[in-house]
Scaffold this motif. Structure first.
Motif, PDB file in Angstrom:
ATOM      1  N   ILE A  69      14.328 -37.060   4.051  1.00 20.27           N
ATOM      2  CA  ILE A  69      14.106 -37.912   5.221  1.00 20.27           C
ATOM      3  C   ILE A  69      13.200 -39.074   4.823  1.00 20.27           C
ATOM      4  N   CYS A  70      13.700 -40.295   5.022  1.00 19.62           N
ATOM      5  CA  CYS A  70      12.912 -41.506   4.759  1.00 19.62           C
ATOM      6  C   CYS A  70      12.565 -42.154   6.098  1.00 19.62           C
ATOM      7  N   ASP A  71      11.571 -43.042   6.096  1.00 19.47           N
ATOM      8  CA  ASP A  71      11.219 -43.693   7.366  1.00 19.47           C
ATOM      9  C   ASP A  71      11.976 -45.005   7.562  1.00 19.47           C
ATOM     10  N   SER A  72      12.529 -45.555   6.462  1.00 20.11           N
ATOM     11  CA  SER A  72      13.302 -46.793   6.562  1.00 20.11           C
ATOM     12  C   SER A  72      14.150 -46.955   5.299  1.00 20.11           C
ATOM     13  N   LEU A  73      15.013 -47.956   5.307  1.00 16.22           N
ATOM     14  CA  LEU A  73      15.869 -48.214   4.135  1.00 16.22           C
ATOM     15  C   LEU A  73      15.084 -48.814   2.967  1.00 16.22           C
ATOM     16  N   HIS A  75      12.719 -47.776   1.184  1.00 13.39           N
ATOM     17  CA  HIS A  75      12.317 -46.885   0.083  1.00 13.39           C
ATOM     18  C   HIS A  75      13.505 -46.259  -0.642  1.00 13.39           C
ATOM     19  N   LEU A  76      14.722 -46.653  -0.237  1.00 12.21           N
ATOM     20  CA  LEU A  76      15.910 -46.047  -0.840  1.00 12.21           C
ATOM     21  C   LEU A  76      15.934 -46.175  -2.351  1.00 12.21           C
ATOM     22  N   SER A  77      15.555 -47.364  -2.846  1.00 13.11           N
ATOM     23  CA  SER A  77      15.639 -47.629  -4.294  1.00 13.11           C
ATOM     24  C   SER A  77      14.710 -46.733  -5.114  1.00 13.11           C
ATOM     25  N   ASP A  78      13.745 -46.052  -4.445  1.00  6.83           N
ATOM     26  CA  ASP A  78      12.874 -45.106  -5.160  1.00  6.83           C
ATOM     27  C   ASP A  78      13.679 -43.934  -5.713  1.00  6.83           C
ATOM     28  N   TYR A  79      14.749 -43.543  -5.009  1.00  9.41           N
ATOM     29  CA  TYR A  79      15.478 -42.324  -5.390  1.00  9.41           C
ATOM     30  C   TYR A  79      16.982 -42.528  -5.563  1.00  9.41           C
ATOM     31  N   VAL A  80      17.469 -43.708  -5.165  1.00 11.90           N
ATOM     32  CA  VAL A  80      18.914 -43.950  -5.162  1.00 11.90           C
ATOM     33  C   VAL A  80      19.252 -45.087  -6.119  1.00 11.90           C
ATOM     34  N   LYS A  81      20.358 -44.921  -6.862  1.00  6.91           N
ATOM     35  CA  LYS A  81      20.815 -46.007  -7.742  1.00  6.91           C
ATOM     36  C   LYS A  81      21.190 -47.218  -6.896  1.00  6.91           C
ATOM     37  N   GLN A  82      21.235 -48.366  -7.542  1.00  7.48           N
ATOM     38  CA  GLN A  82      21.569 -49.586  -6.805  1.00  7.48           C
ATOM     39  C   GLN A  82      22.927 -49.428  -6.117  1.00  7.48           C
ATOM     40  N   ILE A  83      22.970 -49.810  -4.839  1.00  4.57           N
ATOM     41  CA  ILE A  83      24.220 -49.660  -4.093  1.00  4.57           C
ATOM     42  C   ILE A  83      24.813 -51.029  -3.781  1.00  4.57           C
ATOM     43  N   ASP A  84      26.136 -51.050  -3.574  1.00  5.08           N
ATOM     44  CA  ASP A  84      26.780 -52.346  -3.328  1.00  5.08           C
ATOM     45  C   ASP A  84      26.587 -52.803  -1.880  1.00  5.08           C
ATOM     46  N   THR A  85      26.995 -54.027  -1.606  1.00  6.08           N
ATOM     47  CA  THR A  85      26.783 -54.638  -0.284  1.00  6.08           C
ATOM     48  C   THR A  85      27.512 -53.881   0.812  1.00  6.08           C
ATOM     49  N   ALA A  86      28.741 -53.443   0.536  1.00  5.67           N
ATOM     50  CA  ALA A  86      29.532 -52.732   1.556  1.00  5.67           C
ATOM     51  C   ALA A  86      28.826 -51.432   1.975  1.00  5.67           C
ATOM     52  N   ARG A 130       9.810 -39.948  11.676  1.00 10.38           N
ATOM     53  CA  ARG A 130       9.679 -41.176  10.878  1.00 10.38           C
ATOM     54  C   ARG A 130       8.211 -41.574  10.720  1.00 10.38           C
ATOM     55  N   THR A 131       7.404 -41.352  11.758  1.00 13.83           N
ATOM     56  CA  THR A 131       5.962 -41.644  11.667  1.00 13.83           C
ATOM     57  C   THR A 131       5.291 -40.699  10.677  1.00 13.83           C
ATOM     58  N   LEU A 132       5.683 -39.425  10.681  1.00  5.26           N
ATOM     59  CA  LEU A 132       5.124 -38.457   9.724  1.00  5.26           C
ATOM     60  C   LEU A 132       5.422 -38.885   8.293  1.00  5.26           C
ATOM     61  N   VAL A 133       6.674 -39.286   8.041  1.00  2.00           N
ATOM     62  CA  VAL A 133       7.075 -39.705   6.691  1.00  2.00           C
ATOM     63  C   VAL A 133       6.311 -40.967   6.273  1.00  2.00           C
ATOM     64  N   ALA A 134       6.184 -41.918   7.196  1.00  3.12           N
ATOM     65  CA  ALA A 134       5.488 -43.181   6.894  1.00  3.12           C
ATOM     66  C   ALA A 134       4.028 -42.915   6.516  1.00  3.12           C
ATOM     67  N   HIS A 135       3.376 -42.002   7.238  1.00  2.12           N
ATOM     68  CA  HIS A 135       1.962 -41.721   6.951  1.00  2.12           C
ATOM     69  C   HIS A 135       1.777 -40.812   5.741  1.00  2.12           C
ATOM     70  N   LEU A 136       2.777 -39.986   5.465  1.00  2.00           N
ATOM     71  CA  LEU A 136       2.716 -39.141   4.264  1.00  2.00           C
ATOM     72  C   LEU A 136       2.874 -40.012   3.013  1.00  2.00           C
ATOM     73  N   GLY A 137       3.722 -41.031   3.128  1.00  2.00           N
ATOM     74  CA  GLY A 137       3.933 -41.929   1.989  1.00  2.00           C
ATOM     75  C   GLY A 137       5.002 -41.448   1.023  1.00  2.00           C
ATOM     76  N   ASN A 138       5.622 -40.304   1.332  1.00  2.00           N
ATOM     77  CA  ASN A 138       6.722 -39.745   0.534  1.00  2.00           C
ATOM     78  C   ASN A 138       7.818 -39.297   1.483  1.00  2.00           C
ATOM     79  N   PRO A 139       9.067 -39.236   1.017  1.00  2.00           N
ATOM     80  CA  PRO A 139      10.089 -38.603   1.857  1.00  2.00           C
ATOM     81  C   PRO A 139       9.750 -37.123   2.087  1.00  2.00           C
ATOM     82  N   ILE A 140      10.284 -36.587   3.169  1.00  2.00           N
ATOM     83  CA  ILE A 140      10.172 -35.151   3.432  1.00  2.00           C
ATOM     84  C   ILE A 140      11.518 -34.532   3.067  1.00  2.00           C
ATOM     85  N   VAL A 141      11.474 -33.517   2.225  1.00  2.00           N
ATOM     86  CA  VAL A 141      12.700 -32.792   1.885  1.00  2.00           C
ATOM     87  C   VAL A 141      13.029 -31.906   3.070  1.00  2.00           C
TER      88      VAL A 141
END
Length: 206
Positions: A69-73, A75-86, A130-141
């Motif tokens: 669980i992430c709080d926004s898009l 932080h995606l690049s922290d764990y996900v390979k680069q994704i295309d525009t579509a 989302r607030t919990l994740v934002a304040h934790l600073g890491n995604p929640i598994v």
């Protein structure tokens, strides 16, 4: 015995959020509301906590299908390979929302997930998590808490959830009644989106 903490979705109280974040940072397990069913989770960087969840679910950690669980898009690049525009456009349309998207994982995944080629990403439309994740600073598994009852797959009442889980976890967040329909799971690792499970989220986002 777990703590039972009431947090309101419309306006999460900072004091209560801080309490839960503190428990997560110490390696605690938390049950929390999402925009679908209640989930069980921990800090992605805490190996001991991850092992506890795998044990509760009766799975081997390297075989476990946990989502992040992430709080926004952002932080995606922290764990996900680069994704295309579509792909990014689909994510932008759908999130926050009741979806789990399977995406190609990158080399920054925590050691325990290194063998995984893909990750499930969730950004629920729920202010509490989302607030919990934002304040934790890491995604929640995260993993959903299923019921043993064959007719009722998911318990929606936080008080009943607390009764059942209080000896297994460290805190149950009471965010009001949950839903009993899980998220829609969509695999975006190939050229064409593949719907793995149709749940609460509409397929119009594709």
């Amino acid at each position: 015995m777990a703590e039972f903490i009431k947090i309101y979705n419309e306006n999460p109280n900072q004091k209560e959020i801080d309490k839960v974040v503190k428990i997560l940072k110490k390696g605690g397990l938390v049950i929390y509301p999402t925009d679908t069913v209640y989930g069980l989770g921990c800090d992605i960087s805490n190996t001991k906590a991850l092992e506890r969840i795998a044990q509760i679910k009766g799975v081997k950690i390297d075989k476990a299908k946990f989502s992040f669980i992430c709080d926004s898009l952002s932080h995606l690049s922290d764990y996900v390979k680069q994704i295309d525009t579509a792909t990014f456009k689909i994510l932008k349309r759908a999130l926050p929302g009741p979806y789990t998207f399977i995406l190609p994982g990158n080399s920054s995944l925590p050691k325990i997930f290194k063998k995984k080629k893909t990750v499930g990403i969730r950004i629920p439309d729920n202010n509490i998590i989302r607030t919990l994740v934002a304040h934790l600073g890491n995604p929640i598994v995260s993993t959903s808490i299923r019921d043993d009852d064959e007719i009722l797959e998911y318990t929606t009442d936080p008080e009943l959830i607390y009764e059942k889980w209080r000896s297994k976890v460290d805190v149950v967040v009471n965010g009001g009644y949950g839903d009993n329909t899980a998220s829609t799971i969509i695999d975006l690792t190939e050229d064409v989106p593949n719907v793995i499970r149709e749940g609460k989220g509409s397929l119009d986002v594709l």
